[in-house]
Design an enzyme around this catalytic site. Structure first.
Site, mmCIF file in Angstrom:
data_model
loop_
_atom_site.group_PDB
_atom_site.id
_atom_site.type_symbol
_atom_site.label_atom_id
_atom_site.label_comp_id
_atom_site.label_asym_id
_atom_site.label_seq_id
_atom_site.Cartn_x
_atom_site.Cartn_y
_atom_site.Cartn_z
ATOM 1 N N SER A 140 40.005 3.949 -139.561
ATOM 2 C CA SER A 140 40.255 4.203 -140.667
ATOM 3 C C SER A 140 41.695 4.351 -140.620
ATOM 4 C CB SER A 140 39.735 6.516 -140.216
ATOM 5 O OG SER A 140 40.229 6.374 -142.026
ATOM 6 N N TYR A 153 41.026 14.375 -136.365
ATOM 7 C CA TYR A 153 40.139 12.588 -137.025
ATOM 8 C C TYR A 153 40.811 11.532 -136.637
ATOM 9 C CZ TYR A 153 37.879 9.146 -139.498
ATOM 10 O OH TYR A 153 36.959 8.042 -140.403
#
Length: 260
Positions: A140, A153
């Site tokens: 990401s 995350y």
């Protein structure tokens, strides 16, 4: 047929980006292990049925369970006789910040997003070495620092990026296995749509986005990530390894500030 006869494990492939990658792999001549957790069994069975039992097999299990990586690899080898590539797509996405992330939560995020992908790679090494195969980790853009409310995350994806670069060097030199990573931006998946609605946004929130977040006027589609993934799984990417590529619709560094 860029993936003709290649066998690919795609974790977290009952929905979203993983589903799109699994479908594209078969469209390119490959065979896939569709994977998901217990709650996704019905969706996974539907995907396998659509792709064909000769081209896809389903494995339902949490990748953080003891022995799960070995069983996932065994599913591929027992069904298709070989394993050429892994797409580590499954991830735990949870909203938390520095104040709400306790150690048990932090450990569970790291276990799912970093340790499990490593364990799957490790379990698959003999087969990937025989095939001179490849690993594609789905990361990401949050890996570069991330949002305050995606603390755990974001950190996990930063760690995954280092893992990709490290193994992309080591495994390529020692065993001929390429390892690369795609850091994806904001993608309109089923789960992302559900998360935003749960946060109070309108049903069609994605249709009118500020151009600062979406210069194209829309979000990325899972199928667009899948199209990029094929290049890294196919032989046409040659000897390229240890690379991290951003798939986002604006630059992350040196971006021109939007005009009012």
């Amino acid at each position: 047929m860029r993936l003709k006869d290649k066998v690919v494990i795609v974790t977290g492939s009952c929905t979203g980006i993983g589903k799109a990658i699994a479908i594209r792999c078969v469209a390119e001549g490959g065979k896939v292990v569709v994977h998901g957790r217990d709650g996704a069994r019905e969706q996974g069975e539907a995907i396998v049925k659509a792709l064909g039992a000769d081209k896809a097999v389903l494995h339902i299990e949490d990748i953080t369970f003891e022995g799960a990586p070995q069983r996932l690899v065994a599913t591929a080898v027992n069904k298709f006789g070989r394993l050429d590539a892994i797409v580590n797509n499954a991830a735990m996405i949870v909203s938390s910040d520095v104040h709400t992330t306790d150690l048990p939560l932090f450990r569970s995020i790291m276990e799912a997003n970093l340790m499990a992908p490593f364990a799957i790679i490790q379990a698959a090494l003999p087969h990937l070495s025989n095939a001179r195969g490849s690993v594609l980790n789905i990361g990401s853009v949050n890996a570069w620092s991330g949002e305050p409310n995606l603390f755990g995350y974001s950190v996990s994806k930063g760690a995954l990026m280092t893992l990709s670069r490290n193994l992309g060097d080591t495994l390529h030199r020692e065993m001929g296995i390429r390892v690369n990573q795609l850091n994806v931006g904001w993608v309109l998946t089923e789960k992302e749509a559900e998360r935003k609605k749960a946060q109070g946004l309108a049903e069609d929130w994605y249709k009118d986005l500020p151009r600062v977040y979406a210069p194209a006027g829309r979000l990325l589609k899972p199928e667009e990530i899948a199209a990029a993934a094929v290049y890294w799984l196919a032989d046409e990417s040659g000897p390229i390894s240890g690379q991290v590529v951003e798939l986002e619709q604006h630059p992350l560094i040196g971006r021109n500030p939007p005009k009012n």
